[in-house]
Design a protein around this motif. Structure first.
Motif: not given
Ligand code: HSE
Length: 383
Positions: A152, A157-158, A161, A215-216
């Motif tokens: 991440m 990336k999420d 995934d 979270t992102k």
């Protein structure tokens, strides 16, 4: 030395492959569960074949879970066989029972492979403890969560995934919630603290928070502020008191721990004369974990195994303190009841509110999490 393996999955497969090249160690029996996998003469479906075999000197347990692992370990110790295990859940839950049974039967109970995979962590905690009082330990002790956080942070990336990739690569536990919610690290933290502080540690007394809700947007804010998030075990002791917690932490981006990549682990200790020691390596996988098991086997066979005693009476106390980053999802109104009095600053992140607290205890922050278990609150302590 005649050895029995309980299980023949990733870890015992690694042990078997390493021992194949060491003729002084003979794998005499292997316990498996699935009759369809009885492919070698030494395999059995019945634990009694191992328990009652007086030629077997040592049992390796890597079946995982609490039961029947606990019963097998106790039966093997009571049959005067040494036991070497990689099963962190069963050791964290019943460590003192196993240590007492080993002592009573004059055999060894060894746990190097439970914590940090191939990193020689437990042995070094014990070695440092011969000279120094270990006052603190911390570390990244879960490869799956580090793999997720690294991907991440470094590749944008999420979460979901990357978790899927970690499962495909075989890093994650059968139920990956143990990796992402902190249970796996909590077991390793309890075992490490018990060895480091030479005391009994109730695994359930260790508060835990995981990375499920990161979270992102959190990661981007950390990056903008020169921070990296890692899931940490932390334990400290002061005289007759100790404290331990498992939670995400925020590290300066140039620290060693912040730069631990992929599924790697790092374990760190502080001793009075040795100062800081950091050990880095592969925390999971068949050959690294198998290597740790074989090291324990050799130590037993060559009379180099340390005894575990839990010789000190210590109390669990609130020693760990820190400032926290807390992201509160839109609509969660009750948070000021819990952290209103320790709010240093507040800002918005998308629809959510972020509170950065003044210095406080994990208990204070975890009370907010416990009261809002169904909400996606994310917390991380400034380390
Ligand atoms: N699931 C664990 C991890 C395996 O990801 O670290 C090793 O204990």
């Amino acid at each position: 030395m005649n050895i029995a393996l309980l299980g023949f999955g990733v870890v015992c497969g690694g042990v078997y492959d390493i021992l194949k090249n060491m003729p002084e160690y003979n794998v005499k029996k292997i316990l498996i569960r699935n009759p369809a996998k009885l492919t070698m003469d030494c395999m059995t479906l019945d634990f009694a074949d191992i328990e009652n075999d007086s030629e077997i000197d040592l049992v390796v347990e890597a079946i995982g879970g609490l039961h029947p692992a606990r019963e097998y370990i106790l039966a093997a110790l009571n049959a005067k066989k040494h036991v070497v295990t990689a099963n962190k859940a069963v050791v964290a839950a019943y460590f003192d029972e196993f240590v007492a049974a080993a002592k009573e039967n004059g055999v060894k109970f060894m746990v190097e492979a439970t914590s940090g995979g191939g990193i020689p962590w437990i042995k070094n905690l014990q070695r440092v403890g011969r000279i120094d009082k270990v006052t603190k330990l911390h570390g990244i002790m879960n490869g799956t969560s580090n793999f997720i956080l690294s991907a991440m942070t470094c590749e944008g990336k999420d979460f979901s995934d990357v978790l899927k990739t970690a499962q495909e690569l075989g890093y994650a536990e059968a139920d990956p919630s143990a990796d992402i919610d902190g249970d796996d690290v909590r077991n390793k933290c309890a075992i490490s603290a018990a060895i480091a502080f030479d005391t009994k540690v109730d695994v359930n007394s260790i508060m835990q928070a995981g990375i499920r809700h990161i979270t992102k947007a959190d990661i981007d804010w950390f990056k903008e502020n020169g921070l990296v998030c890692k899931l940490f075990a932390t334990a400290v002791c002061d005289k007759d008191n100790f404290d331990a917690v498992v939670e995400p932490v925020l590290l300066g981006c140039d620290t060693v721990e912040a730069n631990v990549p992929k599924n790697y682990n790092i374990t760190c200790l502080y001793g009075e004369t040795i100062g800081e020691v950091k050990l880095y390596g592969q925390g999971a996988g068949g050959l690294p974990t198998g290597n740790a098991i074989v090291q324990d086997i050799i130590d037993i066979n060559t009379n180099n195994a340390f005894d575990i005693s839990f010789g000190k009476e210590m109390n669990k106390a609130e020693i760990i303190r820190g400032k926290y980053y807390i992201r509160i999802p839109a609509g969660l109104e009750n948070y000021t009841e819990f952290i209103g009095d320790i709010t240093e600053k507040t800002f918005t992140l998308g629809d959510d509110t972020v509170v950065v607290t003044t210095e406080t205890t994990p208990a204070k922050i975890h009370s907010l999490l416990d009261a809002n278990k169904d909400k996606a609150v994310f917390v991380a302590r400034y380390f």
